[in-house]
Design an enzyme around this catalytic site. Structure first.
Site, PDB file in Angstrom:
ATOM      1  N   SER A 251      21.419  -2.879  45.959  1.00 52.19           N
ATOM      2  CA  SER A 251      21.755  -4.263  45.624  1.00 52.19           C
ATOM      3  C   SER A 251      22.734  -4.244  44.453  1.00 52.19           C
ATOM      4  CB  SER A 251      20.496  -5.021  45.237  1.00 52.19           C
ATOM      5  OG  SER A 251      20.021  -4.520  43.994  1.00 52.19           O
ATOM      6  N   LYS A 252      23.176  -5.440  44.086  1.00 54.99           N
ATOM      7  CA  LYS A 252      24.121  -5.519  42.966  1.00 54.99           C
ATOM      8  C   LYS A 252      23.517  -4.930  41.691  1.00 54.99           C
ATOM      9  CE  LYS A 252      27.508  -8.876  44.134  1.00 54.99           C
ATOM     10  NZ  LYS A 252      27.312 -10.265  44.521  1.00 54.99           N
ATOM     11  N   ARG A 253      22.200  -5.049  41.583  1.00 53.20           N
ATOM     12  CA  ARG A 253      21.554  -4.530  40.379  1.00 53.20           C
ATOM     13  C   ARG A 253      21.701  -3.010  40.265  1.00 53.20           C
ATOM     14  NH1 ARG A 253      16.185  -5.985  40.944  1.00 53.20           N
ATOM     15  NH2 ARG A 253      16.904  -7.824  42.071  1.00 53.20           N
ATOM     16  N   GLY A 255      24.284  -1.539  40.981  1.00 50.56           N
ATOM     17  CA  GLY A 255      25.697  -1.247  40.784  1.00 50.56           C
ATOM     18  C   GLY A 255      26.499  -1.274  42.070  1.00 50.56           C
TER      19      GLY A 255
END
Ligand code: GLU
Length: 476
Positions: A251-253, A255
């Site tokens: 996910s975006k978390r 990176g």
């Protein structure tokens, strides 16, 4: 079977709804590698039938991302095929023709209910803890379809489906996976479930590679293929990409970034392709650095793994570094220069920078790292002579007198080396014997410090080579 029927045709079919993240692109890369490996055809198809989720500029960004990585398409938004456009919103009449074929066979019907009514069915099923199946509400008789109502598929047969997946092996699902799904919505746009199949048929797609989220819908697809009387393509389900923790989807978390961000950060396209190819696939053996041509040659579906594959940014850094080392010198320098556009360095400084570049490789993962180090003053000595702090010139327990003596000696040795023989090897050769005799640190530390003025910098031979004979002697 004719030759054309056997031809490998793959497609990458992103929806232009946002960023082109690495997960999506890995799917595109595998489809591309398989097509190229088999001298087949690779199609870039834009699946833009969800007008609400569409993001302006997304299609262009998809094309730019693929182009940056060198994933060329034979047919795409800018290259229509014999079937016409590769953009779904430009193919509505094709879907309509297929819908009419199904209506004729009695296998499609207009949904007579209002949205509220369908919602009420759904709620009711939920309350009874049952899965919502529209087919339980299928009307007895069908009206003719005037395009103002959703058109639904009439599942011809409720049965268990078994199919083969090139990666996962034998898969199956019962009739709970079958329903009268919407083919064409009331707004005139087809659903993904319908139009991707029409397109895969029309475009002659032989292999469908995509994520595991489509497995549960495969029985629906298979029953539609059956209804249309067409043999389904070969399915190959790619493993999910997991975040750094290795447990959840990337996910975006973790990176997950837009692919073009990597370009901006100075990663090489060949390194990015190499990195992506190894997420969920490997050719076996120890070798991990592959050129695109080598990947095409080695790629095979049977070495795609089933289990999720971890996204590891550190591996990307390492791969990029290795790809940088493989670049021909001139090319590396050209690439590096593109990061130094605003520096307005003199010809002389550029020349020195170029000579330093190979030793700088060990300190950088990307050219952009090199530039950042440069901006932080790491290589300031290439522009001007450093300011010295005399006590730093002494190696460990040696004395200032000795350090000065060594420098005088080295200076005299180097001054005898002719200008035209001033290269790395000769410089090293000239100084080495003396350094060995007097103690390497005692000699080489003062030499290196006198050239760079820094506690940390490349070795003295590289520095002397980069700075040139006159400047080297002057600084010593
Ligand atoms: N448009 C779909 C997606 O982006 C494509 C899925 C497929 O490859 O069939 O997920």
């Amino acid at each position: 079977m004719s030759d054309t029927a056997k031809k490998v045709v793959t497609r990458f079919a992103p929806s232009p709804t946002g960023l082109m993240h690495v997960g999506g692109l890995r799917t595109g890369l595998f489809a591309w590698l398989w097509a190229r490996k088999n001298s087949g055809t690779f199609i870039l198809r834009i699946e833009d039938t969800d007008k609400i989720r569409e993001m302006p500029g997304s299609k262009e960004q998809i094309m730019e991302s693929l182009s940056w990585l060198g994933l060329t398409w034979d047919f795409g938004p800018d290259k229509p095929g014999t079937w016409g456009s590769c953009i779904q919103s430009e193919r509505l009449s094709v879907y309509k023709t297929y819908a009419e074929k199904l209506i004729e066979k009695g296998l499609a019907y207009p949904d007579p209910y209002t949205e509220e009514e369908v919602e009420a069915f759904r709620k009711k099923a939920e309350e009874n803890k049952l899965p919502f199946l529209f087919r339980n509400h299928r009307p007895e008789t069908f009206e003719s379809w005037d395009g103002t109502k959703p058109l639904r598929f009439k599942v011809p047969e409720l049965k268990r489906y078994e199919w083969h997946d090139e990666v996962r092996g034998a898969l199956s699902a019962g009739m709970e996976a079958l329903d009268d799904f919407v083919l064409i919505k009331a707004d005139g746009f087809p659903t993904y479930n319908f139009c991707h199949i029409v397109d895969d048929i029309e475009m002659g797609v032989s292999h469908v590679m995509r994520g595991e989220e489509f497995i549960s819908s495969t029985p629906k697809f298979l029953s539609l293929y059956e209804a249309l009387g067409v043999q389904p393509p070969i399915f190959a389900t790619l493993p999910p990409i997991l975040g750094e923790s290795g447990t959840k989807k990337l996910s975006k978390r973790d990176g997950a970034k837009d692919v073009l961000d990597y370009r901006a950060e100075g990663y090489l396209p060949g390194a990015m392709v190499n990195f992506l190819a190894f997420i969920g696939w490997n050719p076996g053996g120890e070798k991990e650095i592959y050129s695109i041509q080598e990947l095409i040659k080695s790629f095979s579906i049977d070495r795609i793994q089933k289990a999720g594959a971890r996204f590891n940014p550190e591996k990307l850094d390492w791969i990029n570094k290795e790809h940088i080392k493989l670049l021909p010198m001139e090319e590396a320098f050209e690439k590096m220069l593109s990061y130094f556009k605003d520096e307005s360095l003199s010809e002389l400084s550029l020349e020195r920078l170029k000579k330093l570049l190979p030793v700088a490789y060990d300190r950088m993962n990307t050219f952009s790292d090199f530039h950042t180090d440069f901006k932080n003053g790491e290589y300031s000595y290439i522009i001007e002579a450093p300011v010295y702090d005399q006590k730093n010139i002494i190696w460990k327990t040696d004395t200032l007198e000795n350090a000065q003596k060594h420098l005088r000696e080295v200076k005299s040795i180097l001054s005898t080396l002719p200008d035209d023989l001033w290269n790395l090897e000769n410089i090293k050769h000239a100084v080495w014997e003396y350094a060995e005799k007097e103690g390497r640190g005692n000699v080489l530390w003062p030499l290196r410090y006198s050239l760079s003025g820094k506690d940390k910098s490349p070795d003295p031979f590289t520095l002397a080579f980069a700075l040139g004979k006159d400047e080297t002697l002057k600084r010593i």
